[in-house]
Design a protein around this motif. Structure first.
Motif, PDB file in Angstrom:
ATOM      1  N   ALA A  84       0.673  -1.267  -0.057  1.00  0.00           N
ATOM      2  CA  ALA A  84      -0.048  -0.303   0.001  1.00  0.00           C
ATOM      3  C   ALA A  84       0.915   1.251   0.063  1.00  0.00           C
ATOM      4  O   ALA A  84       0.467   2.396  -0.507  1.00  0.00           O
ATOM      5  N   HIS A  85       2.146   1.046   0.691  1.00  0.00           N
ATOM      6  CA  HIS A  85       2.820   2.330   0.641  1.00  0.00           C
ATOM      7  C   HIS A  85       4.007   2.295  -0.527  1.00  0.00           C
ATOM      8  O   HIS A  85       4.676   3.165  -0.546  1.00  0.00           O
ATOM      9  N   GLY A  86       3.538   1.336  -1.447  1.00  0.00           N
ATOM     10  CA  GLY A  86       4.637   1.592  -2.467  1.00  0.00           C
ATOM     11  C   GLY A  86       5.894   1.311  -2.192  1.00  0.00           C
ATOM     12  O   GLY A  86       7.188   1.478  -3.054  1.00  0.00           O
ATOM     13  N   CYS A  87       6.279   0.268  -1.241  1.00  0.00           N
ATOM     14  CA  CYS A  87       7.627  -0.097  -0.946  1.00  0.00           C
ATOM     15  C   CYS A  87       8.368  -0.987  -1.926  1.00  0.00           C
ATOM     16  O   CYS A  87       7.582  -1.888  -2.495  1.00  0.00           O
ATOM     17  N   ASP A  88       9.424  -0.833  -2.479  1.00  0.00           N
ATOM     18  CA  ASP A  88      10.088  -1.490  -3.359  1.00  0.00           C
ATOM     19  C   ASP A  88      11.190  -2.444  -2.916  1.00  0.00           C
ATOM     20  O   ASP A  88      11.413  -2.619  -1.673  1.00  0.00           O
ATOM     21  N   ARG A  89      11.947  -3.074  -3.809  1.00  0.00           N
ATOM     22  CA  ARG A  89      12.991  -3.895  -3.460  1.00  0.00           C
ATOM     23  C   ARG A  89      14.164  -3.449  -2.684  1.00  0.00           C
ATOM     24  O   ARG A  89      14.806  -3.904  -1.916  1.00  0.00           O
ATOM     25  N   LYS A  90      14.327  -2.011  -2.788  1.00  0.00           N
ATOM     26  CA  LYS A  90      15.184  -1.433  -1.862  1.00  0.00           C
ATOM     27  C   LYS A  90      14.774  -1.003  -0.352  1.00  0.00           C
ATOM     28  O   LYS A  90      15.784  -0.566   0.469  1.00  0.00           O
ATOM     29  N   LEU A 143      -0.896   2.459 -15.856  1.00  0.00           N
ATOM     30  CA  LEU A 143      -0.002   3.236 -15.231  1.00  0.00           C
ATOM     31  C   LEU A 143      -0.244   3.046 -13.815  1.00  0.00           C
ATOM     32  O   LEU A 143       0.723   2.581 -12.966  1.00  0.00           O
ATOM     33  N   GLU A 144      -1.276   3.035 -13.217  1.00  0.00           N
ATOM     34  CA  GLU A 144      -1.570   2.838 -11.718  1.00  0.00           C
ATOM     35  C   GLU A 144      -1.137   1.422 -11.259  1.00  0.00           C
ATOM     36  O   GLU A 144      -0.314   1.012 -10.541  1.00  0.00           O
ATOM     37  N   LEU A 145      -1.637   0.304 -11.852  1.00  0.00           N
ATOM     38  CA  LEU A 145      -1.376  -1.255 -11.901  1.00  0.00           C
ATOM     39  C   LEU A 145       0.284  -1.259 -12.042  1.00  0.00           C
ATOM     40  O   LEU A 145       0.803  -2.093 -11.511  1.00  0.00           O
ATOM     41  N   MET A 146       0.901  -0.517 -13.195  1.00  0.00           N
ATOM     42  CA  MET A 146       2.355  -0.760 -13.290  1.00  0.00           C
ATOM     43  C   MET A 146       3.171  -0.343 -12.124  1.00  0.00           C
ATOM     44  O   MET A 146       4.420  -0.671 -11.949  1.00  0.00           O
ATOM     45  N   SER A 147       2.682   0.591 -11.376  1.00  0.00           N
ATOM     46  CA  SER A 147       3.199   1.314 -10.240  1.00  0.00           C
ATOM     47  C   SER A 147       3.775   0.426  -9.069  1.00  0.00           C
ATOM     48  O   SER A 147       4.520   0.694  -8.151  1.00  0.00           O
ATOM     49  N   VAL A 148       3.138  -0.798  -9.056  1.00  0.00           N
ATOM     50  CA  VAL A 148       3.786  -1.730  -8.185  1.00  0.00           C
ATOM     51  C   VAL A 148       4.752  -2.840  -8.686  1.00  0.00           C
ATOM     52  O   VAL A 148       4.806  -3.814  -8.071  1.00  0.00           O
ATOM     53  N   ASP A 149       5.204  -2.616  -9.760  1.00  0.00           N
ATOM     54  CA  ASP A 149       6.019  -3.647 -10.387  1.00  0.00           C
ATOM     55  C   ASP A 149       7.161  -3.717  -9.636  1.00  0.00           C
ATOM     56  O   ASP A 149       7.657  -2.722  -9.062  1.00  0.00           O
ATOM     57  N   LYS A 150       7.841  -4.922  -9.364  1.00  0.00           N
ATOM     58  CA  LYS A 150       8.744  -5.244  -8.705  1.00  0.00           C
ATOM     59  C   LYS A 150      10.273  -4.553  -9.016  1.00  0.00           C
ATOM     60  O   LYS A 150      11.120  -4.223  -8.619  1.00  0.00           O
ATOM     61  N   LYS A 151      10.088  -4.184 -10.330  1.00  0.00           N
ATOM     62  CA  LYS A 151      11.505  -3.533 -11.084  1.00  0.00           C
ATOM     63  C   LYS A 151      11.507  -1.949 -10.549  1.00  0.00           C
ATOM     64  O   LYS A 151      12.450  -1.523 -10.759  1.00  0.00           O
ATOM     65  N   GLY A 198       9.612   4.791  -6.759  1.00  0.00           N
ATOM     66  CA  GLY A 198       8.102   5.006  -7.066  1.00  0.00           C
ATOM     67  C   GLY A 198       8.169   5.392  -8.375  1.00  0.00           C
ATOM     68  O   GLY A 198       7.356   5.844  -9.413  1.00  0.00           O
ATOM     69  N   GLU A 199       9.410   5.083  -9.332  1.00  0.00           N
ATOM     70  CA  GLU A 199       9.546   5.380 -10.741  1.00  0.00           C
ATOM     71  C   GLU A 199       9.256   3.856 -11.393  1.00  0.00           C
ATOM     72  O   GLU A 199       9.826   3.088 -11.330  1.00  0.00           O
ATOM     73  N   ILE A 200       8.366   4.031 -12.635  1.00  0.00           N
ATOM     74  CA  ILE A 200       8.288   2.547 -13.124  1.00  0.00           C
ATOM     75  C   ILE A 200       9.307   2.539 -14.279  1.00  0.00           C
ATOM     76  O   ILE A 200       9.802   3.318 -14.861  1.00  0.00           O
ATOM     77  N   ARG A 201       9.768   1.094 -14.112  1.00  0.00           N
ATOM     78  CA  ARG A 201      11.023   0.858 -15.061  1.00  0.00           C
ATOM     79  C   ARG A 201      10.457  -0.045 -16.174  1.00  0.00           C
ATOM     80  O   ARG A 201       9.912  -1.134 -16.032  1.00  0.00           O
TER      81      ARG A 201
END
Lengths: 370, 370
Positions: free
Chosen positions: A101-107, B326-334, B338-341
């Motif tokens: 929910a907070h957009g936490c990523d791999r880092k 775009l919203e769905l892609m914003s939780v991608d692991k890459k 907060g930036e889509i890659r």
């Protein structure tokens, strides 16, 4: 609060757990939790999450968040219900849900602020979230400082067995702040002493002597005594884990007393006895088993029982009946081909893992339970 | 059934994925599933479990069990409901529950018999059960043979994102039996071809040419064509994973088309489109993005779209609206910070990972969806 003098007396010890590129430091000292310097070696990341429980959070979460805000743009707090009963998928999923929910990523760095339950769950969450994110252990109980926060064993419980679902996943850093032990309830302090005592018979007879001499100081929370106990425990654990990270052999000795202990915990329902209490009582049983197998003299059982009792721990198991104990022990992770395997003391300072006849084990249980 | 002659024509290829002491063989050939020889290198263990689904089980589970019974005292079958919608905690917990009920220990071998969903879940279950047990991939779909069974990515889905919870955990062995592709539904074959096609633009222009020439033979399930496609795909995947097991960099190129594809899968609800279908369409979008970033000529987009269409795959995404994509892609692991890659083609046979302006991405989506 300890006086400034006692602060000055306690140096910060930095041990290293050596596992190639997964090596990490274990910092031990007073005032480390809120000291920016403790975290200086960590990688930078915009997001961080503090995972803690509803007992520890009011005491330390804000202080930790303040210091971490100097490192991370956003610090999320995830506060779980306290206790072994909540070391389950529901809690784990709650961590994942907040992270996503907070957009936490791999880092994103996870900070485990709490005892063994928080540390085990946070570590497992870190192992699984996006297939692995960095995490830091900040153990707030004696048990977690001397045992569970070091070595990378992470897990949740399954209704059919304790710690059955988990991963070997190492933290980036362990921060043992001795000051946080000031707020630890008496019962939890005793539970931690069980794991301290454990290191004596399995690895270091001189440490066992030291614990006997200093037990009263430890129970009185003398900072120097605690500093030495935590340091020596972590040294032994780091030495064992550095040789056998994934428990192919040697590492199993750290489970001295745990086979019986897990049966007690599962049999009574997780959380009824503290893990350390069950391990304390389990060590009495495992010592008795070592004696009945002819490995140790009967006086060793008395010595262990006296010390465990002095530590404020139970030395008689609940009356579940030997059959129920055996049934509960049959799902232990050390088992192979359906045979229960026990950690026994082969000589003072040396442990081994071996099976034992059910009838003998039943006698041990009968002698020390009910 | 293929004639005996065609059997003789197809040699068993054995590739190796090199990861130090976690290296393993990928066997590719006809008739491997029920051949005792395929499993000869595996460690012995009294217990084994076949994890499969209710579509694959009636076709192959009995045959596999028979051959495994020569290796293991007891072989448990765990049959899960089919489909991406069931790649969740409930299915995982069912695996754990059966393993514990049968007294499976740390030596128990799990065999994943099925497509990508079964392989990903079984692998994750193996990674977590008692902190790790050995497992074998026996992929029964083209997609799993050329992609998901190789490389150790395991996971389950979270309602907030695909494959969000998982582990890097390598199998001991991958057995790609080309004969099982005979029973694969047309739609699944096409879905697998999407991942085969992927390897051309990201790593091997000559393979892209070969696929264009042999696409009709592949769709007609010509064994020699399939054997080469599976082998070349696994070679490229093994080469990439051998350099970057945990996706620190290079490995991300294997996700060409997947960022857009995951948005399609999540946006429609998992299982509505097959993973390979979403990736097929996603590759058209990612090719378009590569062109609009000035990396590739517009003719490349046409070439990819034509080939993907010839493979029987959708080339237009569902009309979710660019904003929702775009919203769905914003939780991608890459993603980072907060930036889509996105994985883009930088030159034919070479891919890279980079961010792109939202407005440009929105144009790409508008051009190829609805």
């Amino acid at each position: 609060m300890p006086s400034p003098v006692s602060f000055a007396l306690i140096a910060v010890h930095s041990l290293k757990l050596s596992l190639g590129d997964r090596s990490y430091a274990i910092l031990i000292g007073a005032g480390l939790l809120a000291d920016q310097e403790s975290y200086a070696t960590l990688p930078s990341a915009p997001l961080a999450a503090i995972v803690t429980n509803d007992v520890v959070a009011p005491l330390y979460a804000q202080r930790l968040e303040s210091v971490l805000k100097q490192r991370h743009r956003e610090v999320v707090q995830i506060i779980l219900p306290d206790g072994e009963a909540h070391k389950d998928w529901a809690s784990l999923d709650r961590i994942f849900d907040v992270l996503l929910a907070h957009g936490c990523d791999r880092k994103t760095v996870l900070y485990a602020l709490g005892g063994g339950v928080v540390g085990d769950m946070t570590g497992f969450a870190a192992a699984c979230y996006m297939r692995g994110v960095p995490f830091v252990q900040i153990p707030t109980t004696l048990l977690a400082q001397v045992d569970s926060s070091v070595g990378g064993k992470t897990a949740i419980n399954h209704p059919r067995g304790k710690n059955m679902i988990g991963a070997f996943y190492q933290p980036l850093l362990v921060v043992c702040d001795l000051d946080v032990l000031d707020t630890l309830p008496e019962r939890e302090l005793s539970a931690g002493l069980a794991e301290v005592i454990k290191y004596g018979p399995i690895a270091d007879p001189a440490f066992l002597d030291w614990i006997e001499t200093n037990l009263d100081a430890l129970r009185a929370r003398d900072k120097d005594a605690l500093a030495y106990a935590v340091r020596r425990s972590c040294e032994i654990k780091a030495w064992v884990v550095g040789q056998d990270e994934k428990e192919a052999g040697l590492r199993a000795i750290l489970n001295f007393g745990h086979t019986f202990g897990h049966a007690i915990e599962a049999g009574l329902g997780y959380g009824e006895w503290l893990h350390g209490e069950a391990v304390g009582c389990g060590m009495v049983m495992a010592s008795e088993l070592s004696a009945r197998l002819g490995l140790m003299p009967p006086a060793f059982v008395d010595r262990m029982r006296r010390l465990i009792e002095r530590a404020g721990l139970p030395v008689r198991g609940p009356a579940l009946g030997a059959e129920r104990y055996l049934e509960l022990m049959s799902v232990d992770k050390k088992n192979e081909g359906g045979e229960i395997r026990f950690v026994v003391i082969e000589a003072l300072g040396r442990a081994g893992v071996r099976p034992a006849p059910d009838t003998l084990v039943a006698q041990v249980i009968e002698a020390h339970s009910g």
